[in-house]
Motif scaffolding. Structure first.
Motif, short mmCIF file in Angstrom:
data_model
loop_
_atom_site.label_atom_id
_atom_site.label_comp_id
_atom_site.label_asym_id
_atom_site.label_seq_id
_atom_site.Cartn_x
_atom_site.Cartn_y
_atom_site.Cartn_z
N SER A 47 0.83 -1.20 0.00
CA SER A 47 0.00 0.00 0.00
C SER A 47 0.86 1.26 0.00
O SER A 47 0.51 2.26 -0.62
CB SER A 47 -0.98 0.00 1.17
OG SER A 47 -0.29 0.08 2.39
N GLN A 48 2.01 1.21 0.66
CA GLN A 48 2.92 2.35 0.66
C GLN A 48 3.49 2.57 -0.75
O GLN A 48 3.57 3.71 -1.21
CB GLN A 48 4.06 2.09 1.65
CG GLN A 48 5.02 3.24 1.78
CD GLN A 48 6.16 2.91 2.75
OE1 GLN A 48 6.49 1.75 2.97
NE2 GLN A 48 6.72 3.94 3.34
N LEU A 49 3.84 1.51 -1.44
CA LEU A 49 4.36 1.64 -2.80
C LEU A 49 3.30 2.17 -3.75
O LEU A 49 3.58 2.99 -4.62
CB LEU A 49 4.90 0.30 -3.30
CG LEU A 49 6.18 -0.20 -2.63
CD1 LEU A 49 6.50 -1.62 -3.09
CD2 LEU A 49 7.34 0.72 -2.91
N SER A 52 2.74 5.91 -3.33
CA SER A 52 3.83 6.77 -3.78
C SER A 52 3.91 6.88 -5.31
O SER A 52 4.69 7.67 -5.81
CB SER A 52 5.16 6.26 -3.23
OG SER A 52 5.48 5.02 -3.79
N LYS A 53 3.12 6.10 -6.03
CA LYS A 53 3.15 6.18 -7.50
C LYS A 53 2.53 7.49 -7.96
O LYS A 53 1.49 7.91 -7.49
CB LYS A 53 2.34 5.04 -8.13
CG LYS A 53 3.08 3.75 -8.19
CD LYS A 53 2.30 2.74 -9.01
CE LYS A 53 3.02 1.43 -9.08
NZ LYS A 53 2.27 0.43 -9.79
N VAL A 69 -4.13 7.79 -14.62
CA VAL A 69 -3.38 6.60 -14.99
C VAL A 69 -1.98 6.65 -14.37
O VAL A 69 -1.45 7.73 -14.14
CB VAL A 69 -3.28 6.46 -16.52
CG1 VAL A 69 -4.65 6.19 -17.13
CG2 VAL A 69 -2.67 7.69 -17.16
N PRO A 70 -1.37 5.47 -14.10
CA PRO A 70 -0.06 5.45 -13.45
C PRO A 70 1.12 5.56 -14.43
O PRO A 70 2.22 5.17 -14.10
CB PRO A 70 -0.06 4.08 -12.76
CG PRO A 70 -0.90 3.24 -13.64
CD PRO A 70 -1.98 4.15 -14.18
#
Length: 92
Positions: A47-49, A52-53, A69-70
């Motif tokens: 969830s942390q990763l 941070s996106k 969108v990522p």
């Protein structure tokens, strides 16, 4: 063949069980290494990763709504919102 193993989480130091079923799954997928984190620490790390996106705003090529969108959209390919993308996948 496989037996439950007790491992130590490298983040929180607590013990967790690497079950025989999980070991079999890892073997089927070709994973070489045992897990190093307990489920709670793995979930927290994921969830942390995800948080941070960086997300980019764009306009859906199908319905015209704003979509996040990522990835950095480029003009050479259409980008769809999640609803239109899911609908297109169902049609295939």
């Amino acid at each position: 063949m496989y037996q439950d193993k007790t491992l130590i989480c490298k983040d929180c130091g607590s013990e967790f069980v690497f079950t025989a079923g999980e070991q079999e799954f890892y073997a089927e997928k070709g994973f070489q290494n045992e897990p190093q984190r307990c489920k709670a620490c793995r979930d927290a790390r994921k969830s942390q990763l995800r948080a941070s996106k960086e997300m980019y705003e764009t306009v859906c090529a199908k319905c015209g709504k704003t979509a996040k969108v990522p990835f950095q959209p480029s003009n050479d390919r259409p980008v769809y919102c999640s609803e239109c993308f899911a609908a297109m996948k169902e049609e295939q």
